[in-house]
Design a protein around this motif. Structure first.
Motif, PDB file in Angstrom:
ATOM      1  N   THR A   6      39.016  41.309  40.550  1.00 53.32           N
ATOM      2  CA  THR A   6      39.388  41.475  39.145  1.00 53.32           C
ATOM      3  C   THR A   6      39.115  40.166  38.402  1.00 53.32           C
ATOM      4  N   GLY A   7      38.889  40.270  37.092  1.00 52.61           N
ATOM      5  CA  GLY A   7      38.539  39.072  36.333  1.00 52.61           C
ATOM      6  C   GLY A   7      37.196  38.512  36.768  1.00 52.61           C
ATOM      7  N   ALA A   8      36.286  39.405  37.161  1.00 57.85           N
ATOM      8  CA  ALA A   8      35.047  38.986  37.808  1.00 57.85           C
ATOM      9  C   ALA A   8      34.053  38.326  36.875  1.00 57.85           C
ATOM     10  N   ALA A   9      34.183  38.535  35.562  1.00 57.18           N
ATOM     11  CA  ALA A   9      33.236  37.952  34.619  1.00 57.18           C
ATOM     12  C   ALA A   9      33.698  36.596  34.097  1.00 57.18           C
ATOM     13  N   GLY A  10      34.867  36.134  34.518  1.00 54.58           N
ATOM     14  CA  GLY A  10      35.391  34.864  34.040  1.00 54.58           C
ATOM     15  C   GLY A  10      34.748  33.676  34.719  1.00 54.58           C
ATOM     16  N   PHE A  11      35.181  32.501  34.317  1.00 55.93           N
ATOM     17  CA  PHE A  11      34.677  31.244  34.885  1.00 55.93           C
ATOM     18  C   PHE A  11      34.815  31.239  36.403  1.00 55.93           C
ATOM     19  N   LEU A  12      36.011  31.398  36.891  1.00 51.65           N
ATOM     20  CA  LEU A  12      36.230  31.408  38.335  1.00 51.65           C
ATOM     21  C   LEU A  12      35.657  32.665  38.965  1.00 51.65           C
ATOM     22  N   ILE A  28      32.920  44.652  44.600  1.00 53.66           N
ATOM     23  CA  ILE A  28      33.133  45.573  43.485  1.00 53.66           C
ATOM     24  C   ILE A  28      33.821  44.753  42.402  1.00 53.66           C
ATOM     25  N   ALA A  29      33.134  44.522  41.300  1.00 50.04           N
ATOM     26  CA  ALA A  29      33.580  43.568  40.286  1.00 50.04           C
ATOM     27  C   ALA A  29      34.042  44.284  39.025  1.00 50.04           C
ATOM     28  N   ILE A  30      35.241  43.917  38.537  1.00 52.04           N
ATOM     29  CA  ILE A  30      35.754  44.510  37.312  1.00 52.04           C
ATOM     30  C   ILE A  30      36.315  43.425  36.402  1.00 52.04           C
ATOM     31  N   ASP A  31      36.323  43.703  35.113  1.00 55.23           N
ATOM     32  CA  ASP A  31      36.852  42.762  34.132  1.00 55.23           C
ATOM     33  C   ASP A  31      37.115  43.520  32.839  1.00 55.23           C
ATOM     34  N   LEU A  32      38.213  43.204  32.170  1.00 48.69           N
ATOM     35  CA  LEU A  32      38.542  43.849  30.898  1.00 48.69           C
ATOM     36  C   LEU A  32      37.721  43.278  29.751  1.00 48.69           C
ATOM     37  N   MET A  33      37.177  42.065  29.916  1.00 49.50           N
ATOM     38  CA  MET A  33      36.393  41.390  28.870  1.00 49.50           C
ATOM     39  C   MET A  33      37.232  41.137  27.627  1.00 49.50           C
ATOM     40  N   GLY A  47      26.490  44.182  37.005  1.00 51.03           N
ATOM     41  CA  GLY A  47      27.274  44.279  38.228  1.00 51.03           C
ATOM     42  C   GLY A  47      28.767  44.270  38.017  1.00 51.03           C
ATOM     43  N   VAL A  48      29.229  44.119  36.769  1.00 45.78           N
ATOM     44  CA  VAL A  48      30.658  44.083  36.460  1.00 45.78           C
ATOM     45  C   VAL A  48      31.009  45.291  35.600  1.00 45.78           C
ATOM     46  N   SER A  49      32.042  46.032  36.002  1.00 46.52           N
ATOM     47  CA  SER A  49      32.495  47.187  35.240  1.00 46.52           C
ATOM     48  C   SER A  49      33.684  46.806  34.370  1.00 46.52           C
ATOM     49  N   ARG A  50      33.719  47.349  33.153  1.00 48.84           N
ATOM     50  CA  ARG A  50      34.842  47.089  32.257  1.00 48.84           C
ATOM     51  C   ARG A  50      36.015  47.994  32.657  1.00 48.84           C
ATOM     52  N   VAL A  51      37.041  47.396  33.235  1.00 50.78           N
ATOM     53  CA  VAL A  51      38.218  48.133  33.701  1.00 50.78           C
ATOM     54  C   VAL A  51      39.452  47.300  33.394  1.00 50.78           C
ATOM     55  N   ARG A  54      45.630  47.237  34.158  1.00 55.03           N
ATOM     56  CA  ARG A  54      46.878  47.933  33.840  1.00 55.03           C
ATOM     57  C   ARG A  54      46.737  49.450  33.924  1.00 55.03           C
ATOM     58  N   ASP A  55      45.513  49.933  34.081  1.00 53.69           N
ATOM     59  CA  ASP A  55      45.229  51.364  34.164  1.00 53.69           C
ATOM     60  C   ASP A  55      45.129  51.758  35.637  1.00 53.69           C
ATOM     61  N   ALA A  56      46.259  52.110  36.225  1.00 52.61           N
ATOM     62  CA  ALA A  56      46.291  52.414  37.655  1.00 52.61           C
ATOM     63  C   ALA A  56      45.393  53.596  37.997  1.00 52.61           C
ATOM     64  N   ASP A  57      45.334  54.600  37.121  1.00 52.80           N
ATOM     65  CA  ASP A  57      44.502  55.779  37.404  1.00 52.80           C
ATOM     66  C   ASP A  57      43.021  55.411  37.486  1.00 52.80           C
ATOM     67  N   ALA A  58      42.600  54.430  36.680  1.00 53.74           N
ATOM     68  CA  ALA A  58      41.207  53.993  36.743  1.00 53.74           C
ATOM     69  C   ALA A  58      40.938  53.162  38.000  1.00 53.74           C
ATOM     70  N   LEU A  59      41.975  52.510  38.507  1.00 57.73           N
ATOM     71  CA  LEU A  59      41.795  51.639  39.667  1.00 57.73           C
ATOM     72  C   LEU A  59      41.712  52.411  40.982  1.00 57.73           C
ATOM     73  N   VAL A  60      42.475  53.470  41.109  1.00 58.80           N
ATOM     74  CA  VAL A  60      42.587  54.160  42.397  1.00 58.80           C
ATOM     75  C   VAL A  60      41.231  54.553  42.975  1.00 58.80           C
ATOM     76  N   PRO A  61      40.330  55.199  42.219  1.00 60.90           N
ATOM     77  CA  PRO A  61      39.028  55.547  42.821  1.00 60.90           C
ATOM     78  C   PRO A  61      38.194  54.325  43.194  1.00 60.90           C
ATOM     79  N   LEU A  62      38.345  53.230  42.438  1.00 61.39           N
ATOM     80  CA  LEU A  62      37.603  52.012  42.768  1.00 61.39           C
ATOM     81  C   LEU A  62      38.118  51.368  44.045  1.00 61.39           C
ATOM     82  N   LEU A  63      39.366  51.638  44.388  1.00 57.15           N
ATOM     83  CA  LEU A  63      39.980  51.030  45.563  1.00 57.15           C
ATOM     84  C   LEU A  63      39.673  51.784  46.851  1.00 57.15           C
TER      85      LEU A  63
END
Length: 380
Positions: A6-12, A28-33, A47-51, A54-63
């Motif tokens: 998570t926070g995959a598009a940030g500095f770190l 599997i990279a996600i970031d709210l941007m 390679g980064v998905s906007r997710v 806080r949206d647990a329903d969106a996270l479950v399939p990615l997990l």
């Protein structure tokens, strides 16, 4: 392994994703941007998905099929507790709930030195001491060091271990403590394993905020960087490549239970030295020590990285003197996300003269104390 970041598009996050992928793991990279981090209308990089975490329903399939989650996403700027709680507290709780549903049992959490508040000290007659705020009367007289409450002896800093009390000074730090507490409770309830990396002053390619970013900006403009107090404040600065290596080690070494680890260079350095090294590297003007202060600033904070060495085999490779000089002369990348180098509760220690957080020479300052603290947080 399959690793969700998570926070995959940030500095770190950018550096972590590169290190993890280079080690042969699937990322599997996600970031709210968030606009506050990436600017308005920023699009996720390839390679980064906007997710939203806080949206647990969106996270479950990615997990599905994930072996370990690396949670870097965090709000690092806000106007008060609600801003940090809405993202950091709720986001972590929702992520942990989704992990429980998906039966993912390993978490690497990017925590922060902001959880500690002030550092650890000792006097010639005893200790340790974990002092509170310094007295304004002392600061006005340029007596910047902490003193023993009964004897008045000057206190000397000591490295802070992971078992030190957690006494955050701002809402950002409080939200990082909350993240750790949620993760600890989750681990107990589901039998999960959590490695909480308490990141120190992170700098390196892409850093724009925090003390290092501000010194770089001043030097790029031909200005002398200003350092608060007497410049003798001691910190630990760790290069982002080393931090990414620590995250990779935490992924590859499954530590049982909840384990908090300081991630630092192990080479303390004063803020005056930081500014001087950077100025010398680019042939810029020498830093100016202003003697001015902010009431809430931490005097000294240095971590003890021994536990990370023993448990993860992690030792920082980039010495601050080398890394800071290289960073100063490396051309800035226009498309790099602004860095959040984890000054956290110590704020930036340079900049407009302030006698108190939120005030500059008696004139209102748009930067609140919370924003100054959180502006340079690492995770995100």
């Amino acid at each position: 392994m399959r690793v969700l970041v998570t926070g995959a598009a940030g500095f770190l996050g950018t550096h972590v994703c590169k290190a993890v992928s280079s080690a042969g793991h699937e990322v599997i990279a996600i970031d709210l941007m968030l606009d506050a981090v990436h600017g308005p209308d920023a699009e996720p990089p390839d390679g980064v998905s906007r997710v939203d975490v806080r949206d647990a329903d969106a996270l479950v399939p990615l997990l599905a099929g994930i072996d370990v989650v690396v949670h870097l996403a965090a709000a690092t700027a806000g106007t008060g507790p609600a801003d940090f709680a809405a993202h950091n507290d709720l986001g972590t709780a929702a992520l942990l709930g989704a992990m429980e549903r998906a039966k993912v049992r390993r978490l690497v959490l990017a925590s922060s030195i902001a959880v500690y508040g002030e550092g650890r000290y000792r006097s010639v007659r005893g200790g340790p001491f974990f002092p509170g705020l310094r007295r304004r009367a002392d600061l006005d007289r340029a007596l910047f060091d902490h003193r023993a409450p009964r004897t008045g002896d000057v206190l000397t800093w000591e490295p802070v271990g992971e078992d030190a009390p957690l006494r955050p000074r701002g809402s950002y730090g409080a939200s990082k403590v909350a993240q750790e507490n949620y993760a600890f409770a989750w681990g107990l309830n589901v039998g999960g394993a959590v490695t909480a990396l308490r990141l120190h002053q992170v700098y390196g390619d892409g850093a724009r905020a925090g003390m290092v970013g501000q010194v770089r900006a001043a030097l790029d403009e031909g200005r002398a960087p200003h350092v608060f107090e007497d410049g003798g404040q001691v910190r630990d600065f760790v290069h982002v490549r080393d931090v990414a290596s620590a995250v990779l080690a935490a992924i590859e070494r499954a530590l049982p239970g909840f384990v908090a680890l300081n991630i630092a260079s192990g080479r303390p350095i004063t803020l005056w030295e930081v500014a001087s090294i950077m100025a010398k590297a680019c042939g810029g003007p020498a830093p100016v020590v202003t003697g001015q202060y902010r009431l809430g600033d931490v005097r000294h904070f240095v971590a003890d990285p021994e536990r990370a060495r023993r448990t993860l085999g992690f030792t920082a490779m980039v010495a601050p003197r080398q890394g800071l000089a290289e960073f100063t002369v490396t051309p800035a990348k226009a498309d790099v996300t602004p860095a959040k180098t984890d000054v956290g509760q110590v704020k930036a220690d340079i900049g407009p003269a302030k006698t108190e957080a939120g005030q500059a020479n008696g004139t209102a300052d748009p930067a609140t104390a919370e924003q100054a603290r959180a502006e340079a947080a690492t995770a995100g």
